[in-house]
Design a protein around this motif. Structure first.
Motif, PDB file in Angstrom:
ATOM      1  N   GLU A  56       0.812  -1.222   0.000  1.00 26.14           N
ATOM      2  CA  GLU A  56       0.000   0.000   0.000  1.00 26.14           C
ATOM      3  C   GLU A  56       0.843   1.269   0.000  1.00 26.14           C
ATOM      4  O   GLU A  56       0.355   2.343  -0.332  1.00 26.14           O
ATOM      5  CB  GLU A  56      -0.956   0.006   1.193  1.00 26.14           C
ATOM      6  CG  GLU A  56      -0.332   0.404   2.511  1.00 26.14           C
ATOM      7  CD  GLU A  56       0.444  -0.728   3.164  1.00 26.14           C
ATOM      8  OE1 GLU A  56       0.620  -1.774   2.532  1.00 26.14           O
ATOM      9  OE2 GLU A  56       0.880  -0.545   4.316  1.00 26.14           O
ATOM     10  N   THR A  57       2.102   1.149   0.345  1.00 26.67           N
ATOM     11  CA  THR A  57       3.007   2.305   0.353  1.00 26.67           C
ATOM     12  C   THR A  57       4.256   1.963  -0.446  1.00 26.67           C
ATOM     13  O   THR A  57       4.796   0.858  -0.300  1.00 26.67           O
ATOM     14  CB  THR A  57       3.407   2.686   1.785  1.00 26.67           C
ATOM     15  OG1 THR A  57       2.231   2.969   2.542  1.00 26.67           O
ATOM     16  CG2 THR A  57       4.299   3.922   1.774  1.00 26.67           C
ATOM     17  N   SER A  71       5.153  -2.897  -7.939  1.00 28.07           N
ATOM     18  CA  SER A  71       3.848  -3.422  -7.559  1.00 28.07           C
ATOM     19  C   SER A  71       3.979  -4.905  -7.228  1.00 28.07           C
ATOM     20  O   SER A  71       4.994  -5.529  -7.533  1.00 28.07           O
ATOM     21  CB  SER A  71       2.824  -3.213  -8.681  1.00 28.07           C
ATOM     22  OG  SER A  71       3.197  -3.940  -9.837  1.00 28.07           O
ATOM     23  N   GLY A  72       2.944  -5.436  -6.614  1.00 26.39           N
ATOM     24  CA  GLY A  72       2.959  -6.841  -6.259  1.00 26.39           C
ATOM     25  C   GLY A  72       1.614  -7.487  -6.520  1.00 26.39           C
ATOM     26  O   GLY A  72       0.581  -6.807  -6.559  1.00 26.39           O
ATOM     27  N   ASP A  73       1.623  -8.784  -6.734  1.00 28.36           N
ATOM     28  CA  ASP A  73       0.401  -9.556  -6.930  1.00 28.36           C
ATOM     29  C   ASP A  73       0.468 -10.749  -5.986  1.00 28.36           C
ATOM     30  O   ASP A  73       1.200 -11.711  -6.248  1.00 28.36           O
ATOM     31  CB  ASP A  73       0.297 -10.010  -8.383  1.00 28.36           C
ATOM     32  CG  ASP A  73      -1.006 -10.714  -8.687  1.00 28.36           C
ATOM     33  OD1 ASP A  73      -1.721 -11.107  -7.721  1.00 28.36           O
ATOM     34  OD2 ASP A  73      -1.328 -10.888  -9.854  1.00 28.36           O
ATOM     35  N   SER A  74      -0.290 -10.663  -4.905  1.00 29.80           N
ATOM     36  CA  SER A  74      -0.228 -11.722  -3.901  1.00 29.80           C
ATOM     37  C   SER A  74      -0.847 -13.028  -4.390  1.00 29.80           C
ATOM     38  O   SER A  74      -0.557 -14.093  -3.854  1.00 29.80           O
ATOM     39  CB  SER A  74      -0.931 -11.273  -2.612  1.00 29.80           C
ATOM     40  OG  SER A  74      -2.285 -10.965  -2.866  1.00 29.80           O
ATOM     41  N   SER A  75      -1.695 -12.967  -5.401  1.00 27.44           N
ATOM     42  CA  SER A  75      -2.359 -14.178  -5.887  1.00 27.44           C
ATOM     43  C   SER A  75      -1.386 -15.135  -6.556  1.00 27.44           C
ATOM     44  O   SER A  75      -1.609 -16.349  -6.589  1.00 27.44           O
ATOM     45  CB  SER A  75      -3.487 -13.828  -6.849  1.00 27.44           C
ATOM     46  OG  SER A  75      -2.975 -13.250  -8.034  1.00 27.44           O
ATOM     47  N   ASN A  76      -0.297 -14.587  -7.097  1.00 27.37           N
ATOM     48  CA  ASN A  76       0.705 -15.446  -7.730  1.00 27.37           C
ATOM     49  C   ASN A  76       2.115 -15.188  -7.218  1.00 27.37           C
ATOM     50  O   ASN A  76       3.087 -15.613  -7.832  1.00 27.37           O
ATOM     51  CB  ASN A  76       0.662 -15.313  -9.253  1.00 27.37           C
ATOM     52  CG  ASN A  76       0.929 -13.897  -9.719  1.00 27.37           C
ATOM     53  OD1 ASN A  76       1.307 -13.048  -8.936  1.00 27.37           O
ATOM     54  ND2 ASN A  76       0.736 -13.643 -11.000  1.00 27.37           N
ATOM     55  N   ASN A  77       2.198 -14.482  -6.082  1.00 28.65           N
ATOM     56  CA  ASN A  77       3.493 -14.256  -5.414  1.00 28.65           C
ATOM     57  C   ASN A  77       4.515 -13.568  -6.308  1.00 28.65           C
ATOM     58  O   ASN A  77       5.688 -13.936  -6.329  1.00 28.65           O
ATOM     59  CB  ASN A  77       4.070 -15.570  -4.894  1.00 28.65           C
ATOM     60  CG  ASN A  77       3.200 -16.198  -3.833  1.00 28.65           C
ATOM     61  OD1 ASN A  77       2.646 -15.500  -2.991  1.00 28.65           O
ATOM     62  ND2 ASN A  77       3.059 -17.501  -3.867  1.00 28.65           N
ATOM     63  N   MET A  78       4.043 -12.573  -7.049  1.00 22.59           N
ATOM     64  CA  MET A  78       4.933 -11.872  -7.968  1.00 22.59           C
ATOM     65  C   MET A  78       5.137 -10.419  -7.536  1.00 22.59           C
ATOM     66  O   MET A  78       4.229  -9.782  -6.992  1.00 22.59           O
ATOM     67  CB  MET A  78       4.351 -11.886  -9.375  1.00 22.59           C
ATOM     68  CG  MET A  78       4.212 -13.269  -9.988  1.00 22.59           C
ATOM     69  SD  MET A  78       5.797 -14.081 -10.280  1.00 22.59           S
ATOM     70  CE  MET A  78       6.432 -13.052 -11.609  1.00 22.59           C
TER      71      MET A  78
END
Length: 124
Positions: A56-57, A71-78
């Protein structure tokens, strides 16, 4: 144990865009801050961007502010680093890193886990 694997580097022309990806293993999202660093030949590793455990920050080095986005995508750990308006000075090996603390870090010694790096070369 956390493992990080970067991909997406390459040779591009100045002014173009590139997206780097970092695949993370282990339970890092929501807990571990992530960062991107780079190292040019003959220079020290320098901070590029970082985000908190939940993303978020974010914060950026002045040299990339307005051009790069972490940025990050927690659904695919990227974890991603979107780079635009690339310059020859952006050339270097880019490393993904994670630290066992939720909050942003801007120094390399604050990070506990590192990927192997991916080469980015920007030609003029």
């Amino acid at each position: 144990q956390v493992q990080l694997v970067e991909s997406g580097g390459g040779v591009v022309q100045a002014g173009t865009s590139l997206r780097l990806s970092c695949e993370t293993s282990g339970r890092t999202f929501g807990t571990y801050a992530k960062g991107w660093f780079r190292q040019a030949t003959g220079k020290e590793r320098e901070f590029v961007a970082s985000m908190t455990g939940s993303g978020e920050t974010t914060t950026y080095a002045d040299s990339v502010k307005g051009r790069f986005t972490i940025s990050g995508d927690s659904s695919n750990n990227m974890v991603y680093l979107e780079m635009s308006s690339l310059k020859p000075d952006d050339t270097g090996v880019y490393y993904c890193a994670a630290r066992r603390i939720y909050f942003i870090g801007t120094n390399a010694d604050q990070y506990d886990y590192w990927g192997q790096g991916t080469q980015v070369t920007v030609s003029s």
